[in-house]
Motif scaffolding. Structure first.
Motif, PDB file in Angstrom:
ATOM      1  N   ALA A  23       0.806  -1.230   0.000  1.00  0.00           N
ATOM      2  CA  ALA A  23       0.000   0.000   0.000  1.00  0.00           C
ATOM      3  C   ALA A  23       0.835   1.275   0.000  1.00  0.00           C
ATOM      4  O   ALA A  23       0.338   2.339   0.332  1.00  0.00           O
ATOM      5  N   SER A  24       2.106   1.184  -0.378  1.00  0.00           N
ATOM      6  CA  SER A  24       2.931   2.380  -0.506  1.00  0.00           C
ATOM      7  C   SER A  24       2.403   3.214  -1.672  1.00  0.00           C
ATOM      8  O   SER A  24       2.073   2.665  -2.724  1.00  0.00           O
ATOM      9  N   PRO A  25       2.323   4.531  -1.519  1.00  0.00           N
ATOM     10  CA  PRO A  25       1.752   5.351  -2.595  1.00  0.00           C
ATOM     11  C   PRO A  25       2.735   5.712  -3.703  1.00  0.00           C
ATOM     12  O   PRO A  25       2.345   6.303  -4.701  1.00  0.00           O
ATOM     13  N   ARG A  26       4.015   5.368  -3.563  1.00  0.00           N
ATOM     14  CA  ARG A  26       5.017   5.804  -4.534  1.00  0.00           C
ATOM     15  C   ARG A  26       5.774   4.643  -5.143  1.00  0.00           C
ATOM     16  O   ARG A  26       6.082   3.670  -4.468  1.00  0.00           O
ATOM     17  N   SER A  27       6.096   4.800  -6.427  1.00  0.00           N
ATOM     18  CA  SER A  27       6.953   3.863  -7.146  1.00  0.00           C
ATOM     19  C   SER A  27       8.033   4.654  -7.844  1.00  0.00           C
ATOM     20  O   SER A  27       7.860   5.832  -8.132  1.00  0.00           O
ATOM     21  N   ARG A  28       9.135   4.010  -8.131  1.00  0.00           N
ATOM     22  CA  ARG A  28      10.204   4.677  -8.869  1.00  0.00           C
ATOM     23  C   ARG A  28      10.402   3.981 -10.212  1.00  0.00           C
ATOM     24  O   ARG A  28      10.277   2.752 -10.301  1.00  0.00           O
ATOM     25  N   PRO A  29      10.673   4.739 -11.260  1.00  0.00           N
ATOM     26  CA  PRO A  29      10.890   4.130 -12.564  1.00  0.00           C
ATOM     27  C   PRO A  29      12.167   3.298 -12.550  1.00  0.00           C
ATOM     28  O   PRO A  29      13.191   3.736 -12.037  1.00  0.00           O
ATOM     29  N   SER A  30      12.095   2.094 -13.103  1.00  0.00           N
ATOM     30  CA  SER A  30      13.275   1.241 -13.151  1.00  0.00           C
ATOM     31  C   SER A  30      14.185   1.607 -14.313  1.00  0.00           C
ATOM     32  O   SER A  30      15.346   1.217 -14.338  1.00  0.00           O
ATOM     33  N   GLY A  31      13.656   2.341 -15.287  1.00  0.00           N
ATOM     34  CA  GLY A  31      14.447   2.689 -16.468  1.00  0.00           C
ATOM     35  C   GLY A  31      14.420   1.616 -17.538  1.00  0.00           C
ATOM     36  O   GLY A  31      15.184   1.672 -18.484  1.00  0.00           O
ATOM     37  N   LYS A  32      13.526   0.642 -17.370  1.00  0.00           N
ATOM     38  CA  LYS A  32      13.467  -0.467 -18.326  1.00  0.00           C
ATOM     39  C   LYS A  32      12.075  -0.587 -18.930  1.00  0.00           C
ATOM     40  O   LYS A  32      11.073  -0.306 -18.286  1.00  0.00           O
ATOM     41  N   PHE A  33      12.055  -1.056 -20.170  1.00  0.00           N
ATOM     42  CA  PHE A  33      10.813  -1.329 -20.874  1.00  0.00           C
ATOM     43  C   PHE A  33      10.682  -2.819 -21.078  1.00  0.00           C
ATOM     44  O   PHE A  33      11.677  -3.547 -21.144  1.00  0.00           O
ATOM     45  N   ARG A  34       9.454  -3.265 -21.187  1.00  0.00           N
ATOM     46  CA  ARG A  34       9.179  -4.648 -21.573  1.00  0.00           C
ATOM     47  C   ARG A  34       8.307  -4.570 -22.811  1.00  0.00           C
ATOM     48  O   ARG A  34       7.274  -3.902 -22.818  1.00  0.00           O
ATOM     49  N   VAL A  35       8.746  -5.255 -23.862  1.00  0.00           N
ATOM     50  CA  VAL A  35       8.007  -5.283 -25.122  1.00  0.00           C
ATOM     51  C   VAL A  35       7.636  -6.727 -25.391  1.00  0.00           C
ATOM     52  O   VAL A  35       8.464  -7.629 -25.295  1.00  0.00           O
ATOM     53  N   ASN A  36       6.366  -6.942 -25.738  1.00  0.00           N
ATOM     54  CA  ASN A  36       5.860  -8.288 -25.992  1.00  0.00           C
ATOM     55  C   ASN A  36       5.121  -8.285 -27.325  1.00  0.00           C
ATOM     56  O   ASN A  36       4.323  -7.384 -27.588  1.00  0.00           O
ATOM     57  N   ALA A  37       5.397  -9.274 -28.152  1.00  0.00           N
ATOM     58  CA  ALA A  37       4.761  -9.358 -29.468  1.00  0.00           C
ATOM     59  C   ALA A  37       3.759 -10.500 -29.494  1.00  0.00           C
ATOM     60  O   ALA A  37       4.020 -11.585 -28.990  1.00  0.00           O
ATOM     61  N   HIS A  38       2.587 -10.227 -30.103  1.00  0.00           N
ATOM     62  CA  HIS A  38       1.551 -11.230 -30.318  1.00  0.00           C
ATOM     63  C   HIS A  38       1.270 -11.226 -31.816  1.00  0.00           C
ATOM     64  O   HIS A  38       0.438 -10.442 -32.287  1.00  0.00           O
ATOM     65  N   HIS A  39       1.986 -12.025 -32.541  1.00  0.00           N
ATOM     66  CA  HIS A  39       1.899 -12.054 -34.002  1.00  0.00           C
ATOM     67  C   HIS A  39       2.193 -10.666 -34.559  1.00  0.00           C
ATOM     68  O   HIS A  39       3.328 -10.229 -34.494  1.00  0.00           O
ATOM     69  N   CYS A  50       8.042  -0.533  -6.674  1.00  0.00           N
ATOM     70  CA  CYS A  50       7.495   0.068  -5.461  1.00  0.00           C
ATOM     71  C   CYS A  50       8.651   0.643  -4.642  1.00  0.00           C
ATOM     72  O   CYS A  50       9.690  -0.010  -4.462  1.00  0.00           O
ATOM     73  N   ALA A  51       8.488   1.866  -4.155  1.00  0.00           N
ATOM     74  CA  ALA A  51       9.544   2.519  -3.383  1.00  0.00           C
ATOM     75  C   ALA A  51       9.760   1.852  -2.033  1.00  0.00           C
ATOM     76  O   ALA A  51      10.825   1.983  -1.443  1.00  0.00           O
ATOM     77  N   SER A  52       8.771   1.094  -1.551  1.00  0.00           N
ATOM     78  CA  SER A  52       8.874   0.470  -0.242  1.00  0.00           C
ATOM     79  C   SER A  52       9.308  -0.996  -0.324  1.00  0.00           C
ATOM     80  O   SER A  52      10.318  -1.384   0.246  1.00  0.00           O
ATOM     81  N   CYS A  53       8.547  -1.808  -1.076  1.00  0.00           N
ATOM     82  CA  CYS A  53       8.828  -3.248  -1.097  1.00  0.00           C
ATOM     83  C   CYS A  53       9.550  -3.728  -2.347  1.00  0.00           C
ATOM     84  O   CYS A  53      10.026  -4.852  -2.389  1.00  0.00           O
ATOM     85  N   GLY A  54       9.620  -2.898  -3.398  1.00  0.00           N
ATOM     86  CA  GLY A  54      10.346  -3.279  -4.605  1.00  0.00           C
ATOM     87  C   GLY A  54       9.548  -4.087  -5.607  1.00  0.00           C
ATOM     88  O   GLY A  54      10.103  -4.568  -6.599  1.00  0.00           O
ATOM     89  N   ARG A  55       8.248  -4.240  -5.394  1.00  0.00           N
ATOM     90  CA  ARG A  55       7.419  -5.003  -6.327  1.00  0.00           C
ATOM     91  C   ARG A  55       7.395  -4.323  -7.702  1.00  0.00           C
ATOM     92  O   ARG A  55       7.272  -3.116  -7.806  1.00  0.00           O
ATOM     93  N   THR A  56       7.514  -5.111  -8.756  1.00  0.00           N
ATOM     94  CA  THR A  56       7.525  -4.584 -10.113  1.00  0.00           C
ATOM     95  C   THR A  56       6.119  -4.483 -10.665  1.00  0.00           C
ATOM     96  O   THR A  56       5.304  -5.389 -10.480  1.00  0.00           O
ATOM     97  N   ALA A  57       5.847  -3.374 -11.329  1.00  0.00           N
ATOM     98  CA  ALA A  57       4.576  -3.177 -12.016  1.00  0.00           C
ATOM     99  C   ALA A  57       4.887  -2.530 -13.361  1.00  0.00           C
ATOM    100  O   ALA A  57       5.983  -2.013 -13.572  1.00  0.00           O
TER     101      ALA A  57
END
Length: 182
Positions: A23-39, A50-57
């Motif tokens: 429930a931390s209100p802040r996240s920090r940008p990781s500087g990375k992109f994820r690209v996924n192709a579907h045909h 997440c700035a607190s627990c490090g969970r990726t979103a």
């Protein structure tokens, strides 16, 4: 004499997004992109931690976009995790609205006043330029740049000795000028 002040970013801003784990209100940008192709369709996300627990979103940048409609240079920048592209994506209002996030610029910018010159002269004209669209309060900028308390700057505005073409209350992110009469 006209002085020029510059509001410049020092780092990427935090993303205001509630973490579902802690429930931390802040996240920090990781500087990375994820690209996924579907045909022939592409999805792309900007990853934030997440700035607190490090969970990726992921913040959705492209959703089911046709491969031919995405410029090759943009895809190359995403694959290379280009930091300037990260800053562009974070400042894009369409991306922020789609992902229902805001930006927290606290501690992520600096005011460069250059050579202060004669601030004790009778009339001082200052042009404030923004290197990036950073929303800040003009009263705070003027107080920081002139070395005055905010209450003193607000008093100068009320007395009409600090004037500008813009409203000095609220937040601005566009260039403006002001005149201080001592």
């Amino acid at each position: 004499m006209l002085q020029t002040w510059v509001v410049a970013p020092t780092c990427l801003p935090h993303v205001l997004r509630r973490c579902p784990t802690c429930a931390s209100p802040r996240s920090r940008p990781s500087g990375k992109f994820r690209v996924n192709a579907h045909h022939k369709l592409l999805d792309a996300w900007l990853l934030v931690l997440c700035a607190s627990c490090g969970r990726t979103a992921g913040l959705t940048v492209l959703e089911r976009a046709n491969v031919r409609s995405v410029p090759a240079a943009l895809l190359d920048r995403m694959h290379a995790n280009d930091l300037s592209l990260v800053a562009e994506v974070l400042q894009d209002p369409v991306v922020r609205r789609r992902n229902r996030v805001g930006l927290d610029w606290a501690g992520a910018w600096h005011l460069h006043t250059g050579d202060p010159g004669p601030l004790d002269s009778e009339v001082v004209d200052v042009a404030v330029r923004f290197a990036a669209p950073i929303p800040v309060r003009p009263v705070r900028l003027i107080a920081d740049g002139c070395g005055l308390p905010r209450a003193e700057v607000e008093r100068l505005v009320e007395e009409g000795r600090l004037v500008s073409a813009i409203r000095l209350t609220g937040r601005v992110s566009d260039d403006f000028t002001f005149t201080l009469k001592r």
